[in-house]
Design an enzyme around this catalytic site. Structure first.
Site, PDB file in Angstrom:
ATOM      1  CE  LYS A 153       3.541  -6.004   3.014  1.00 40.88           C
ATOM      2  NZ  LYS A 153       3.030  -7.046   3.918  1.00 40.88           N
ATOM      3  N   GLY A 206      -2.676   2.081   5.615  1.00 36.30           N
ATOM      4  CA  GLY A 206      -2.086   1.618   6.874  1.00 36.30           C
ATOM      5  C   GLY A 206      -1.870   2.771   7.815  1.00 36.30           C
ATOM      6  CB  THR A 208      -0.029   8.351  10.347  1.00 37.44           C
ATOM      7  OG1 THR A 208      -1.453   8.439  10.165  1.00 37.44           O
ATOM      8  CG2 THR A 208       0.600   9.682   9.990  1.00 37.44           C
ATOM      9  CD  GLU A 228      -7.781   4.756   4.052  1.00 37.99           C
ATOM     10  OE1 GLU A 228      -7.691   5.342   5.152  1.00 37.99           O
ATOM     11  OE2 GLU A 228      -8.185   3.617   3.916  1.00 37.99           O
ATOM     12  CB  CYS A 262      -8.947   4.104   8.649  1.00 32.83           C
ATOM     13  SG  CYS A 262      -9.745   3.445   7.190  1.00 32.83           S
ATOM     14  CD  GLU A 353      -6.330   4.980  13.252  1.00 40.54           C
ATOM     15  OE1 GLU A 353      -5.140   4.845  12.945  1.00 40.54           O
ATOM     16  OE2 GLU A 353      -7.262   4.963  12.428  1.00 40.54           O
TER      17      GLU A 353
HETATM   18  P1  NDP Z   1       1.099  -0.733   9.125  1.00 40.58           P
HETATM   19  O1  NDP Z   1       1.076   0.611   8.567  1.00 40.58           O
HETATM   20  O2  NDP Z   1       2.247  -1.184   9.925  1.00 40.58           O
HETATM   21  O3  NDP Z   1       0.892  -1.838   7.954  1.00 40.58           O
HETATM   22  C1  NDP Z   1       0.135  -1.621   6.782  1.00 40.58           C
HETATM   23  C2  NDP Z   1       0.807  -2.341   5.632  1.00 40.58           C
HETATM   24  O4  NDP Z   1       2.108  -1.769   5.394  1.00 40.58           O
HETATM   25  C3  NDP Z   1       1.058  -3.826   5.891  1.00 40.58           C
HETATM   26  O5  NDP Z   1       0.912  -4.560   4.711  1.00 40.58           O
HETATM   27  C4  NDP Z   1       2.508  -3.820   6.333  1.00 40.58           C
HETATM   28  O6  NDP Z   1       3.143  -5.056   6.164  1.00 40.58           O
HETATM   29  C5  NDP Z   1       3.106  -2.779   5.419  1.00 40.58           C
HETATM   30  N1  NDP Z   1       4.376  -2.204   5.870  1.00 40.58           N
HETATM   31  C6  NDP Z   1       4.890  -2.193   7.119  1.00 40.58           C
HETATM   32  N2  NDP Z   1       6.091  -1.587   7.130  1.00 40.58           N
HETATM   33  C7  NDP Z   1       6.341  -1.193   5.850  1.00 40.58           C
HETATM   34  C8  NDP Z   1       7.403  -0.498   5.216  1.00 40.58           C
HETATM   35  N3  NDP Z   1       8.480  -0.083   5.899  1.00 40.58           N
HETATM   36  N4  NDP Z   1       7.332  -0.245   3.888  1.00 40.58           N
HETATM   37  C9  NDP Z   1       6.252  -0.645   3.184  1.00 40.58           C
HETATM   38  N5  NDP Z   1       5.215  -1.322   3.734  1.00 40.58           N
HETATM   39  C10 NDP Z   1       5.237  -1.589   5.054  1.00 40.58           C
HETATM   40  O7  NDP Z   1      -0.199  -0.879   9.949  1.00 40.58           O
HETATM   41  P2  NDP Z   1      -0.525  -2.030  10.960  1.00 40.58           P
HETATM   42  O8  NDP Z   1      -1.232  -2.978  10.126  1.00 40.58           O
HETATM   43  O9  NDP Z   1       0.592  -2.575  11.738  1.00 40.58           O
HETATM   44  O10 NDP Z   1      -1.437  -1.219  11.974  1.00 40.58           O
HETATM   45  C11 NDP Z   1      -0.889  -0.273  12.893  1.00 40.58           C
HETATM   46  C12 NDP Z   1      -1.777   0.906  13.019  1.00 40.58           C
HETATM   47  O11 NDP Z   1      -1.996   1.502  11.735  1.00 40.58           O
HETATM   48  C13 NDP Z   1      -3.165   0.591  13.493  1.00 40.58           C
HETATM   49  O12 NDP Z   1      -3.240   0.437  14.861  1.00 40.58           O
HETATM   50  C14 NDP Z   1      -3.905   1.795  12.962  1.00 40.58           C
HETATM   51  O13 NDP Z   1      -3.692   2.879  13.798  1.00 40.58           O
HETATM   52  C15 NDP Z   1      -3.276   2.050  11.649  1.00 40.58           C
HETATM   53  N6  NDP Z   1      -3.966   1.411  10.541  1.00 40.58           N
HETATM   54  C16 NDP Z   1      -4.770   2.148   9.755  1.00 40.58           C
HETATM   55  C17 NDP Z   1      -5.458   1.552   8.744  1.00 40.58           C
HETATM   56  C18 NDP Z   1      -6.359   2.282   7.863  1.00 40.58           C
HETATM   57  O14 NDP Z   1      -7.250   1.656   7.275  1.00 40.58           O
HETATM   58  N7  NDP Z   1      -6.170   3.565   7.662  1.00 40.58           N
HETATM   59  C19 NDP Z   1      -5.376   0.126   8.482  1.00 40.58           C
HETATM   60  C20 NDP Z   1      -4.481  -0.568   9.342  1.00 40.58           C
HETATM   61  C21 NDP Z   1      -3.805   0.085  10.314  1.00 40.58           C
HETATM   62  P3  NDP Z   1       3.284  -6.077   7.400  1.00 40.58           P
HETATM   63  O15 NDP Z   1       1.921  -6.404   7.840  1.00 40.58           O
HETATM   64  O16 NDP Z   1       3.966  -7.204   6.803  1.00 40.58           O
HETATM   65  O17 NDP Z   1       4.067  -5.352   8.444  1.00 40.58           O
END
Ligand code: NDP
Length: 451
Positions: A153, A206, A208, A228, A262, A353
């Site tokens: 996904k 994604g 935290t 991660e 990240c 972050e």
């Molecule tokens: P999210 O954690 O919201 O999204 C990451 C992934 O998880 C996306 O594919 C998202 O889908 C999916 N997701 C969202 N909600 C759920 C759920 N309840 N159950 C399972 N999967 C889910 O990160 P964002 O992309 O919105 O970014 C927000 C913040 O996260 C950033 O500002 C940053 O601080 C951090 N981040 C950290 C990253 C890293 O590399 N460590 C990468 C990206 C973000 P969908 O997009 O459809 O919501």
């Protein structure tokens, strides 16, 4: 409801896609479940050959994939090409790893015990928008190498490269049902993957907050998870470092990918005795970052991913002591300038972050304080140490609570080395041979030699 995908540099729609719901997610899991027995039975040689073919196809489609990624994420095209190159190298690595990931024979009383590395089954891979194709490959490579089938996904904002990769998997000869790409909301498709009893593991990158939800959701079925998550990494510059080199490198370490990384070293800790001199050099280097059209091969930084994210990033500058603001294009696109803030480690900009091109510059008095400040964060993903004193470099490296470190360099990621976090940056390791641990189970078989 259809999903409109935007180019963040122009705000123009570049695709309209149907979104999967719970029913489509269940169907994808069923396809992956059906494909599993045959895929796990493919010989290591043949599985390696298929992954090698996928790697070659990614190489052959570098320009196409880089253009997709650049338009969908707003990445500078030169960086996007480099990332696609890494994706190919990741698949090559795991193609070669398939037949090198095996168990042991252990002499025991009354016989011999052997261990086998078994695939988990169907794994759900949930990927964010900042490095869509790269992070996908870090999970997909080891998952397939171990003999798992996959439901992938991508993030809602950036699904395009994953869809193309799914096609390339088929073209490579990976059987139907082994890799299933689903476009849909995290709160629907992602959550369903996390809770579904037929999914054995979630590989997640994604935030935290969502990482916490994934852990909670996975508890119901004792699913394996690799998380991660976010970071707030320190770039520690000692007075005895090559300051010019450290200052020239620091902008790359935090403004690359517009800070949406990240691993961003977004806290720049500088020994007080050289603080003013270093800040001047850092401002000069930051002034040189070329911000603009991602399609221009000379561009070094593009826009942020969305208008909503730009609002969040801007909120970190309220009341901040801004030392430098760079240029950014006016008009359409989610632009944000490179920004340096003089801060204390207790300020919000140093604790949370930002995920944007904002760096907090923070002075420290001595080595002990540098270590204390670097570790004074809930995160622990990456970091750097700049010093000419080899013993200090090793001492500080051992003391820092972080998963990935570089000395006299700001680069974090290599195909063959483990990548992952300490503390609230998550757990489990991606890349290298270490990632195979997260996509397999160890089975121990005792064979009696008694007559
Ligand atoms: P999210 O954690 O919201 O999204 C990451 C992934 O998880 C996306 O594919 C998202 O889908 C999916 N997701 C969202 N909600 C759920 C759920 N309840 N159950 C399972 N999967 C889910 O990160 P964002 O992309 O919105 O970014 C927000 C913040 O996260 C950033 O500002 C940053 O601080 C951090 N981040 C950290 C990253 C890293 O590399 N460590 C990468 C990206 C973000 P969908 O997009 O459809 O919501």
């Amino acid at each position: 409801m259809a999903l409109i995908v935007l180019n963040p540099a122009t705000e123009e729609p570049i695709a309209q896609l149907e979104q999967a719901g719970v029913e489509e997610t269940d169907a994808a899991i069923a396809r992956a479940t059906a494909a599993f027995p045959a895929w796990r039975a493919v010989s290591p040689d043949d599985r390696g050959r298929l992954l090698r073919r996928l790697a070659t196809l990614v190489e052959e489609h570098t320009e196409e994939l880089a253009q997709i990624e650049s338009r969908n994420v707003g990445k500078p095209i030169s960086g996007a090409r480099w990332e696609v190159g890494m994706v190919a190298r990741v698949f090559h690595f795991y193609a070669g790893a398939v037949d090198k990931h095996y168990g042991d024979t252990i002499p025991v009383a009354g016989g011999v015990a052997a261990t086998f590395r078994e695939p988990l089954g169907v794994v759900g891979l949930i990927v964010p928008w900042n490095f869509p194709l790269n992070i996908t490959s870090w999970k997909l490579g080891p998952a397939l190498a171990c003999g798992n089938t996959v439901v992938l996904k991508p993030a809602e904002l950036t699904p395009l490269s994953a869809l193309r990769l799914g096609e390339l998997c088929l073209e490579a000869g990976i059987p139907e049902g082994v890799v299933n790409v689903l476009v849909g909301k995290g709160s629907i498709v992602g959550q369903r993957l996390v809770e579904h009893p037929d999914v054995a593991k979630i590989g997640f990158t994604g935030s935290t907050e969502v990482g916490q939800q994934v852990m909670r959701g996975a508890a119901g079925t004792i699913k394996r998870v690799t998380l991660e998550l976010g970071g707030k990494s320190a770039n520690v510059v000692f007075a005895d470092a090559d300051l010019e080199k450290a200052a020239a490198s620091a902008p790359y370490a935090v403004f690359d990918n517009a800070g949406q990384d990240c691993c961003a070293r977004s806290r720049i800790l500088v020994e007080r005795s050289v603080y003013d001199r270093f800040l001047e050099q850092l401002i000069d280097a930051t002034r040189g970052v070329k911000v603009g059209d991602p399609a221009d091969p000379n561009t070094e930084m593009g826009p942020l991913i969305s208008a909503a994210h730009r609002t969040t990033v801007a909120s970190f500058l309220e009341g901040a002591n801004v030392a430098f603001t760079g240029d950014a294009p006016a008009g359409r696109g989610f632009w944000f300038p490179c920004t340096l803030v003089e801060a204390s480690n207790d300020d919000r900009v140093a604790r949370e972050e930002v995920f944007g091109p904002v760096a907090a510059v923070i002075p420290f008095e001595d080595e002990a304080e540098a270590i204390r400040l670097a570790n004074d964060t809930p995160f622990g993903l990456s970091g750097s140490i700049w010093t000419r004193d080899g013993a200090r470099a090793l001492r500080v490296a051992r003391a820092l609570e972080t998963g990935v470190l570089s000395v006299n360099s700001n680069s974090s990621v290599r195909v063959s080395t483990p990548f992952g976090g300490f503390k609230q940056s998550g757990f489990g390791r991606e890349l290298g041979m270490h990632a195979l641990e997260g996509y397999s189970e160890t089975k121990s078989v005792f064979i009696s030699t008694e007559g």
